[in-house]
Write a protein that holds these residues in place. Structure first.
Motif, PDB file in Angstrom:
ATOM      1  N   MET A 180       0.854  -1.183   0.000  1.00 58.54           N
ATOM      2  CA  MET A 180       0.000   0.000   0.000  1.00 58.54           C
ATOM      3  C   MET A 180       0.894   1.238   0.000  1.00 58.54           C
ATOM      4  O   MET A 180       1.874   1.306   0.741  1.00 58.54           O
ATOM      5  N   ASN A 181       0.531   2.216  -0.805  1.00 54.83           N
ATOM      6  CA  ASN A 181       1.298   3.461  -0.880  1.00 54.83           C
ATOM      7  C   ASN A 181       0.587   4.598  -0.162  1.00 54.83           C
ATOM      8  O   ASN A 181      -0.615   4.522   0.107  1.00 54.83           O
ATOM      9  N   ILE A 182       1.359   5.634   0.115  1.00 56.56           N
ATOM     10  CA  ILE A 182       0.826   6.817   0.789  1.00 56.56           C
ATOM     11  C   ILE A 182       1.472   8.065   0.201  1.00 56.56           C
ATOM     12  O   ILE A 182       2.579   8.014  -0.342  1.00 56.56           O
ATOM     13  N   SER A 183       0.751   9.156   0.313  1.00 59.58           N
ATOM     14  CA  SER A 183       1.267  10.485  -0.038  1.00 59.58           C
ATOM     15  C   SER A 183       1.142  11.342   1.208  1.00 59.58           C
ATOM     16  O   SER A 183       0.096  11.360   1.853  1.00 59.58           O
ATOM     17  N   ILE A 184       2.231  12.013   1.568  1.00 57.45           N
ATOM     18  CA  ILE A 184       2.240  12.853   2.769  1.00 57.45           C
ATOM     19  C   ILE A 184       2.678  14.257   2.361  1.00 57.45           C
ATOM     20  O   ILE A 184       3.716  14.417   1.721  1.00 57.45           O
ATOM     21  N   GLU A 185       1.885  15.242   2.733  1.00 49.73           N
ATOM     22  CA  GLU A 185       2.261  16.635   2.504  1.00 49.73           C
ATOM     23  C   GLU A 185       2.622  17.239   3.857  1.00 49.73           C
ATOM     24  O   GLU A 185       1.845  17.121   4.817  1.00 49.73           O
ATOM     25  N   ILE A 186       3.786  17.868   3.925  1.00 46.12           N
ATOM     26  CA  ILE A 186       4.307  18.370   5.194  1.00 46.12           C
ATOM     27  C   ILE A 186       4.735  19.822   5.036  1.00 46.12           C
ATOM     28  O   ILE A 186       5.420  20.176   4.072  1.00 46.12           O
ATOM     29  N   SER A 187       4.347  20.634   6.010  1.00 44.21           N
ATOM     30  CA  SER A 187       4.895  21.985   6.132  1.00 44.21           C
ATOM     31  C   SER A 187       5.515  22.094   7.516  1.00 44.21           C
ATOM     32  O   SER A 187       4.884  21.731   8.513  1.00 44.21           O
ATOM     33  N   LEU A 188       6.747  22.549   7.573  1.00 45.93           N
ATOM     34  CA  LEU A 188       7.487  22.702   8.828  1.00 45.93           C
ATOM     35  C   LEU A 188       7.678  24.180   9.098  1.00 45.93           C
ATOM     36  O   LEU A 188       8.150  24.917   8.226  1.00 45.93           O
ATOM     37  N   TYR A 189       7.309  24.607  10.289  1.00 48.82           N
ATOM     38  CA  TYR A 189       7.456  25.996  10.700  1.00 48.82           C
ATOM     39  C   TYR A 189       8.265  26.071  12.000  1.00 48.82           C
ATOM     40  O   TYR A 189       7.696  25.959  13.085  1.00 48.82           O
ATOM     41  N   PRO A 190       9.589  26.224  11.904  1.00 48.58           N
ATOM     42  CA  PRO A 190      10.378  26.429  13.118  1.00 48.58           C
ATOM     43  C   PRO A 190      10.054  27.812  13.692  1.00 48.58           C
ATOM     44  O   PRO A 190      10.098  28.805  12.967  1.00 48.58           O
ATOM     45  N   LEU A 191       9.692  27.867  14.943  1.00 51.96           N
ATOM     46  CA  LEU A 191       9.312  29.146  15.564  1.00 51.96           C
ATOM     47  C   LEU A 191      10.516  29.785  16.247  1.00 51.96           C
ATOM     48  O   LEU A 191      11.320  29.111  16.874  1.00 51.96           O
ATOM     49  N   ALA A 192      10.622  31.079  16.116  1.00 49.52           N
ATOM     50  CA  ALA A 192      11.668  31.861  16.785  1.00 49.52           C
ATOM     51  C   ALA A 192      13.062  31.337  16.474  1.00 49.52           C
ATOM     52  O   ALA A 192      13.919  31.265  17.345  1.00 49.52           O
ATOM     53  N   GLN A 193      13.279  30.961  15.257  1.00 47.94           N
ATOM     54  CA  GLN A 193      14.590  30.457  14.853  1.00 47.94           C
ATOM     55  C   GLN A 193      15.173  31.376  13.797  1.00 47.94           C
ATOM     56  O   GLN A 193      14.541  31.629  12.773  1.00 47.94           O
ATOM     57  N   GLU A 194      16.371  31.840  14.014  1.00 50.39           N
ATOM     58  CA  GLU A 194      17.038  32.678  13.027  1.00 50.39           C
ATOM     59  C   GLU A 194      17.456  31.867  11.801  1.00 50.39           C
ATOM     60  O   GLU A 194      17.516  32.378  10.700  1.00 50.39           O
ATOM     61  N   LYS A 195      17.749  30.599  12.002  1.00 55.19           N
ATOM     62  CA  LYS A 195      18.218  29.750  10.911  1.00 55.19           C
ATOM     63  C   LYS A 195      17.123  28.793  10.438  1.00 55.19           C
ATOM     64  O   LYS A 195      17.376  27.646  10.115  1.00 55.19           O
ATOM     65  N   PHE A 196      15.913  29.292  10.321  1.00 50.91           N
ATOM     66  CA  PHE A 196      14.794  28.410   9.997  1.00 50.91           C
ATOM     67  C   PHE A 196      14.947  27.724   8.645  1.00 50.91           C
ATOM     68  O   PHE A 196      14.565  26.571   8.491  1.00 50.91           O
ATOM     69  N   LYS A 197      15.517  28.397   7.646  1.00 51.27           N
ATOM     70  CA  LYS A 197      15.694  27.762   6.340  1.00 51.27           C
ATOM     71  C   LYS A 197      16.651  26.581   6.425  1.00 51.27           C
ATOM     72  O   LYS A 197      16.432  25.544   5.795  1.00 51.27           O
ATOM     73  N   THR A 198      17.692  26.720   7.214  1.00 55.26           N
ATOM     74  CA  THR A 198      18.644  25.623   7.403  1.00 55.26           C
ATOM     75  C   THR A 198      17.956  24.420   8.035  1.00 55.26           C
ATOM     76  O   THR A 198      18.173  23.279   7.614  1.00 55.26           O
ATOM     77  N   ASP A 199      17.116  24.654   9.027  1.00 60.32           N
ATOM     78  CA  ASP A 199      16.400  23.568   9.701  1.00 60.32           C
ATOM     79  C   ASP A 199      15.431  22.868   8.740  1.00 60.32           C
ATOM     80  O   ASP A 199      15.327  21.648   8.734  1.00 60.32           O
TER      81      ASP A 199
END
Length: 88
Positions: free
Chosen positions: A1-20
């Motif tokens: 069985m297959n799955i599709s997962i859509e994820i959005s990650l929001y690091p809060l109060a992080q200066e380096k959020f793009k790196t994370d």
């Protein structure tokens, strides 16, 4: 069985959020058997249900262990929707 997962990650109060965010994406891309597609709003993971869920949840846990505050918004959709997404 297959799955599709859509994820959005929001690091809060992080200066380096793009790196994370990119570290999270690169770890998922390193898993054989998963297809990982990104855009400006989210990351989509396609593959075997057990493989995808196992690795996504491991990476979510790691983010929560290493980043002070982070929010995930996820959608879990049965089946491989990668072809449907590409046609849109």
């Amino acid at each position: 069985m297959n799955i599709s997962i859509e994820i959005s990650l929001y690091p809060l109060a992080q200066e380096k959020f793009k790196t994370d965010i990119w570290a999270f994406i690169h770890k998922l891309r390193a898993i054989d058997g998963l297809t990982v597609v990104t855009n400006g709003m989210s990351t989509q993971v396609f593959g075997d249900y057990d493989l995808a869920v196992k690795h996504v949840m491991e990476e979510v846990k790691l983010v929560h262990q290493t980043i002070d505050s982070a929010v995930f918004v996820c959608k879990f959709i049965s089946g491989d929707r990668s072809e449907v997404e590409a046609e849109s």
